[in-house]
Design a protein around this motif. Structure first.
Motif, PDB file in Angstrom:
ATOM      1  N   GLU A 187      -6.914  27.020  67.559  1.00 45.04           N
ATOM      2  CA  GLU A 187      -6.798  28.476  67.664  1.00 45.04           C
ATOM      3  C   GLU A 187      -7.672  29.198  66.647  1.00 45.04           C
ATOM      4  OE1 GLU A 187      -2.821  29.826  67.577  1.00 45.04           O
ATOM      5  OE2 GLU A 187      -2.203  28.730  69.369  1.00 45.04           O
ATOM      6  N   GLU A 188      -7.661  28.729  65.403  1.00 50.87           N
ATOM      7  CA  GLU A 188      -8.386  29.437  64.343  1.00 50.87           C
ATOM      8  C   GLU A 188      -9.817  28.924  64.167  1.00 50.87           C
ATOM      9  OE1 GLU A 188      -6.049  29.128  60.840  1.00 50.87           O
ATOM     10  OE2 GLU A 188      -4.386  30.314  61.611  1.00 50.87           O
ATOM     11  N   LYS A 189     -10.018  27.636  64.333  1.00 53.41           N
ATOM     12  CA  LYS A 189     -11.327  27.043  64.033  1.00 53.41           C
ATOM     13  C   LYS A 189     -12.196  26.793  65.253  1.00 53.41           C
ATOM     14  CE  LYS A 189      -9.597  24.733  59.869  1.00 53.41           C
ATOM     15  NZ  LYS A 189      -9.445  23.435  59.159  1.00 53.41           N
ATOM     16  N   GLY A 190     -11.662  27.000  66.447  1.00 57.10           N
ATOM     17  CA  GLY A 190     -12.455  26.773  67.649  1.00 57.10           C
ATOM     18  C   GLY A 190     -12.499  25.300  68.023  1.00 57.10           C
ATOM     19  N   TRP A 191     -13.584  24.902  68.676  1.00 59.90           N
ATOM     20  CA  TRP A 191     -13.707  23.531  69.177  1.00 59.90           C
ATOM     21  C   TRP A 191     -14.004  22.542  68.056  1.00 59.90           C
ATOM     22  CZ3 TRP A 191     -12.234  22.075  73.871  1.00 59.90           C
ATOM     23  CH2 TRP A 191     -12.141  23.056  74.873  1.00 59.90           C
ATOM     24  N   LYS A 192     -13.452  21.348  68.216  1.00 62.46           N
ATOM     25  CA  LYS A 192     -13.651  20.294  67.228  1.00 62.46           C
ATOM     26  C   LYS A 192     -13.723  18.947  67.936  1.00 62.46           C
ATOM     27  CE  LYS A 192     -11.464  18.058  63.257  1.00 62.46           C
ATOM     28  NZ  LYS A 192     -10.249  17.988  62.410  1.00 62.46           N
ATOM     29  N   VAL A 193     -14.623  18.070  67.471  1.00 65.83           N
ATOM     30  CA  VAL A 193     -14.698  16.719  68.018  1.00 65.83           C
ATOM     31  C   VAL A 193     -13.561  15.903  67.421  1.00 65.83           C
ATOM     32  CG1 VAL A 193     -16.163  14.711  68.419  1.00 65.83           C
ATOM     33  CG2 VAL A 193     -17.207  16.931  67.996  1.00 65.83           C
ATOM     34  N   ASN A 194     -12.778  15.262  68.292  1.00 61.47           N
ATOM     35  CA  ASN A 194     -11.792  14.321  67.769  1.00 61.47           C
ATOM     36  C   ASN A 194     -12.541  13.165  67.113  1.00 61.47           C
ATOM     37  OD1 ASN A 194      -9.800  15.921  68.739  1.00 61.47           O
ATOM     38  ND2 ASN A 194      -8.997  14.467  70.227  1.00 61.47           N
ATOM     39  N   ASN A 195     -11.851  12.314  66.406  1.00 61.70           N
ATOM     40  CA  ASN A 195     -12.472  11.185  65.706  1.00 61.70           C
ATOM     41  C   ASN A 195     -13.650  10.637  66.504  1.00 61.70           C
ATOM     42  OD1 ASN A 195     -13.156   8.907  64.303  1.00 61.70           O
ATOM     43  ND2 ASN A 195     -11.160   7.926  64.463  1.00 61.70           N
ATOM     44  N   ILE A 196     -14.854  10.863  66.010  1.00 63.73           N
ATOM     45  CA  ILE A 196     -16.057  10.539  66.792  1.00 63.73           C
ATOM     46  C   ILE A 196     -16.238   9.040  66.981  1.00 63.73           C
ATOM     47  CG2 ILE A 196     -17.722  10.410  64.875  1.00 63.73           C
ATOM     48  CD1 ILE A 196     -19.538  12.203  66.819  1.00 63.73           C
ATOM     49  N   ASN A 197     -15.602   8.248  66.125  1.00 60.46           N
ATOM     50  CA  ASN A 197     -15.686   6.799  66.290  1.00 60.46           C
ATOM     51  C   ASN A 197     -14.622   6.264  67.240  1.00 60.46           C
ATOM     52  OD1 ASN A 197     -17.771   5.351  64.472  1.00 60.46           O
ATOM     53  ND2 ASN A 197     -16.990   7.005  63.204  1.00 60.46           N
TER      54      ASN A 197
END
Length: 203
Positions: A187-197
């Motif tokens: 909600e506050e930070k927008g989109w984020k990649v889950n653990n990329i590994n």
């Protein structure tokens, strides 16, 4: 009447601006390919994707199990390529063949970590690096505030890749692979990649 018309026009303009703002906001909040690429590059900068193995080095290394012959062939190939120094000798006390195995300066360029347990030394060696090669597809899941992004990676193998287990060697036999990365919308930070590994393999 004129004042009422002016007020109505002003209200229409305000509503139009509000609707436009909402539309722009929803568009800017959508996970596009370019936004996903930027987030992936940022994540890779902090947490690169690579493979590694741990091997023992020293002057009294023994090989056990059903794959001894194949392992020794791989180590001899690494010796031929100048990655390791390897010599064999007979241990009369144990009546077994032991090996002296050490990394050369050339091999040390792939060294990630060295650890000692009692008198034994183990080194962690990089076997490959996954280099971002492009986005093929973005699948949004609005009801879960998430997305699945199909990504192409170029695989750059090191000489130590021959020590990887057979399953990994088969999976990464090509120079490029496709992976599904998971994204989450905060909600506050927008989109984020889950653990990329932590990714799913796309066959």
């Amino acid at each position: 009447i004129i004042n009422n018309l002016i007020n109505q026009n002003q209200m229409k303009r305000i509503l139009a601006f509000l609707v436009l703002g909402l539309l722009l906001g929803s568009c800017s909040d959508k996970l596009t390919s370019s936004k996903a690429e930027k987030l992936i590059q940022e994540s890779l900068g902090k947490e690169p994707i690579y493979g590694d193995i741990q091997i023992q080095i020293g002057d009294n290394i023994e090989f056990f199990g059903y794959t001894v012959k194949e392992e020794l062939e791989s180590y001899r190939k690494l010796k031929e390529e100048g990655m390791i120094e390897m010599n064999e000798r007979k241990n009369e006390y144990r009546r077994a063949t032991v090996y002296s195995i050490h990394l050369t300066d050339k091999g040390k360029q792939y060294l990630l970590k060295e650890e000692k347990y009692n008198e034994r030394v183990f080194v962690t060696i990089k076997t490959y690096s996954a280099i971002f090669n492009g986005i093929e597809e973005v699948h949004l899941i609005p009801e879960q505030n998430s997305a699945r992004v199909l990504v192409s990676f170029k695989i750059e193998k090191t000489p130590f890749f021959i020590l990887e287990n057979l399953e990994n060697q088969e999976t990464l036999k090509d120079d490029s692979v496709r992976r599904v990365l998971k994204f989450r919308k905060l909600e506050e930070k927008g989109w984020k990649v889950n653990n990329i590994n932590n990714y799913d393999i796309e066959h």
